[in-house]
Design a protein around this motif. Structure first.
Motif, PDB file in Angstrom:
ATOM      1  N   ARG A   1      26.078  48.990  71.115  1.00  7.82           N
ATOM      2  CA  ARG A   1      26.875  47.751  71.140  1.00  7.82           C
ATOM      3  C   ARG A   1      28.314  48.026  70.706  1.00  7.82           C
ATOM      4  O   ARG A   1      29.270  47.538  71.317  1.00  7.82           O
ATOM      5  CB  ARG A   1      26.242  46.704  70.217  1.00  7.82           C
ATOM      6  CG  ARG A   1      24.881  46.204  70.679  1.00  7.82           C
ATOM      7  CD  ARG A   1      24.370  45.088  69.779  1.00  7.82           C
ATOM      8  NE  ARG A   1      23.009  44.715  70.121  1.00  7.82           N
ATOM      9  CZ  ARG A   1      21.925  45.130  69.458  1.00  7.82           C
ATOM     10  NH1 ARG A   1      22.064  45.927  68.402  1.00  7.82           N
ATOM     11  NH2 ARG A   1      20.723  44.749  69.831  1.00  7.82           N
ATOM     12  N   GLN A   2      28.451  48.814  69.648  1.00 10.73           N
ATOM     13  CA  GLN A   2      29.790  49.100  69.127  1.00 10.73           C
ATOM     14  C   GLN A   2      30.587  49.962  70.102  1.00 10.73           C
ATOM     15  O   GLN A   2      31.788  49.740  70.311  1.00 10.73           O
ATOM     16  CB  GLN A   2      29.688  49.793  67.769  1.00 10.73           C
ATOM     17  CG  GLN A   2      31.012  49.871  67.030  1.00 10.73           C
ATOM     18  CD  GLN A   2      30.836  50.252  65.568  1.00 10.73           C
ATOM     19  OE1 GLN A   2      29.721  50.260  65.047  1.00 10.73           O
ATOM     20  NE2 GLN A   2      31.929  50.582  64.904  1.00 10.73           N
TER      21      GLN A   2
ATOM     22  N   THR B   1      31.896  47.968  73.023  1.00  9.30           N
ATOM     23  CA  THR B   1      33.077  47.216  72.585  1.00  9.30           C
ATOM     24  C   THR B   1      34.296  48.123  72.484  1.00  9.30           C
ATOM     25  O   THR B   1      35.400  47.755  72.914  1.00  9.30           O
ATOM     26  CB  THR B   1      32.800  46.552  71.220  1.00  9.30           C
ATOM     27  OG1 THR B   1      31.702  45.641  71.348  1.00  9.30           O
ATOM     28  CG2 THR B   1      34.022  45.795  70.723  1.00  9.30           C
TER      29      THR B   1
ATOM     30  N   GLU C   1      37.948  47.782  74.120  1.00  5.30           N
ATOM     31  CA  GLU C   1      39.105  47.689  73.227  1.00  5.30           C
ATOM     32  C   GLU C   1      40.149  48.747  73.587  1.00  5.30           C
ATOM     33  O   GLU C   1      41.356  48.492  73.515  1.00  5.30           O
ATOM     34  CB  GLU C   1      38.658  47.859  71.777  1.00  5.30           C
ATOM     35  CG  GLU C   1      37.938  46.648  71.215  1.00  5.30           C
ATOM     36  CD  GLU C   1      37.415  46.883  69.809  1.00  5.30           C
ATOM     37  OE1 GLU C   1      37.054  45.899  69.142  1.00  5.30           O
ATOM     38  OE2 GLU C   1      37.345  48.058  69.378  1.00  5.30           O
TER      39      GLU C   1
ATOM     40  N   SER D   1      28.020  40.209  76.154  1.00  3.69           N
ATOM     41  CA  SER D   1      28.984  40.448  75.077  1.00  3.69           C
ATOM     42  C   SER D   1      30.348  40.840  75.639  1.00  3.69           C
ATOM     43  O   SER D   1      31.388  40.402  75.133  1.00  3.69           O
ATOM     44  CB  SER D   1      28.462  41.534  74.132  1.00  3.69           C
ATOM     45  OG  SER D   1      28.451  42.801  74.762  1.00  3.69           O
ATOM     46  N   VAL D   2      30.353  41.650  76.695  1.00  7.62           N
ATOM     47  CA  VAL D   2      31.620  42.047  77.312  1.00  7.62           C
ATOM     48  C   VAL D   2      32.322  40.839  77.922  1.00  7.62           C
ATOM     49  O   VAL D   2      33.532  40.637  77.740  1.00  7.62           O
ATOM     50  CB  VAL D   2      31.384  43.132  78.385  1.00  7.62           C
ATOM     51  CG1 VAL D   2      32.657  43.373  79.192  1.00  7.62           C
ATOM     52  CG2 VAL D   2      30.926  44.431  77.737  1.00  7.62           C
TER      53      VAL D   2
ATOM     54  N   ASP E   1      33.657  38.619  75.055  1.00  9.37           N
ATOM     55  CA  ASP E   1      34.698  39.186  74.194  1.00  9.37           C
ATOM     56  C   ASP E   1      35.966  39.588  74.946  1.00  9.37           C
ATOM     57  O   ASP E   1      37.043  39.665  74.351  1.00  9.37           O
ATOM     58  CB  ASP E   1      34.154  40.408  73.445  1.00  9.37           C
ATOM     59  CG  ASP E   1      33.027  40.048  72.485  1.00  9.37           C
ATOM     60  OD1 ASP E   1      32.902  38.855  72.148  1.00  9.37           O
ATOM     61  OD2 ASP E   1      32.275  40.956  72.084  1.00  9.37           O
TER      62      ASP E   1
END
Length: 317
Positions: A169-170, A173, A177, A251-252, A255
């Motif tokens: 998950r991290q 992200t 980012e 999540s993508v 976010d």
């Protein structure tokens, strides 16, 4: 204390030499080549320190040679030596003195340790440090690091499984980012907007910068995996759960909506991959409908429910 301050650099050099001395001591009886490499590394560090004013840049330039004793230490598969070596590698990465070539060598060794089932939590920690402290790793090396995390997510050990899930998950992200940060660096640079054709099954795009390309390939492959298709970029995946893949896609989208609003390439991914996937997942099960039809034709009043989806499905490579 800043890692780039004179005191920080001095501390790094001291720690590197201490790590190499420890490696030499631990390997002197059973692994003489590792001992020799460690001692050569100490000499190399002293030479770099004496001959360069920008020591961090010199360390990065010579990082493939600097990490070699520790990679050899990992190659011994001895728990104590492997742990020591991984900790030393993490130290180098946290000071951003690892080149692209050295990072590729590190990921290759981490993959080997993963296949042997060794130091799995340390591997996840090392991958996370590597990908969060710099943007050195791209393309195939980045994909391999991500696949490593996915593979560890599907181990039988619950602690490793959960830690790997959090790491995936991290990392997902982090990949996006990086793309956002890359856009900020090039903000104001006028480029001709390329025409992106629809209805294509592109494995790659040439209209995106490196970090954006990584994000594109990752998102495309998440769609592939959720659809039970083989990935294009995440080579080495062996299994995947649909729920985890959908969670990552969600999540993508939550976010980083601006990525899909501002880039034609990502907009087309929504149109060509995500929308058909959602429609497919919400469509009635074909077998269930066929069962209802045959039951009605034979005068039956009920039909057996559709079989439940298996929790895992293999990815055919």
């Amino acid at each position: 204390m800043s890692t780039s301050s004179p005191e920080g650099v001095k501390k790094l050099l001291e720690n590197m030499q201490a790590d190499l001395r420890s490696l030499s001591m631990e390997s002197k009886k059973k692994f003489p080549p590792v001992k020799e490499a460690a001692e050569s590394g100490i000499v190399k560090i002293k030479t770099i320190s004496a001959r360069n004013t920008d020591i961090l840049a010199a360390l990065k330039e010579n990082s493939s040679e600097m990490v070699q004793p520790f990679l050899m230490g990992c190659g011994t598969k001895e728990p104590k030596i492997t742990q020591l070596s991984l900790a030393a590698i993490q130290r180098l990465m946290s000071h951003e003195v690892v080149s692209e070539a050295a990072a590729g060598n590190i990921i290759h060794m981490l993959w080997q340790l993963m296949e042997f089932g060794l130091e799995e939590l340390k591997l996840l920690q090392t991958v996370l440090v590597l990908l969060t402290t710099n943007t050195t790793v791209h393309d195939e090396a980045l994909a391999k690091a991500i696949v490593l995390c996915f593979r560890l997510h599907f181990t039988k050990d619950n602690i490793t499984n959960n830690t790997a899930a959090a790491t995936v998950r991290q990392v997902v992200t982090v990949v996006f980012e990086r793309m956002v940060a890359e856009e900020q660096r090039f903000k104001g640079v006028v480029e001709e907007a390329p025409l992106v054709q629809g209805n294509s099954n592109r494995r790659c795009v040439t209209t995106l910068r490196p970090c954006a390309k990584d994000a594109y390939m990752l998102f495309q492959d998440l769609c592939q995996l959720v659809n039970a298709d083989a990935p294009y970029w995440l080579v080495g995946m062996t299994e995947m759960t649909r729920t985890f893949g959908l969670e990552l896609l969600e999540s993508v989208l939550n976010d980083f909506p601006q990525v899909f609003l501002q880039h034609q390439e990502f907009s087309f991914l929504l149109k060509e991959r995500v929308c058909p996937l959602v429609i497919k997942l919400f469509s009635p099960n074909i077998k269930f409908r066929q069962g209802c039809g045959s039951a009605g034709g034979s005068g039956g009043s009920s039909s057996s429910p559709a079989p439940l989806e298996k929790p895992y499905f293999p990815i055919c490579m």
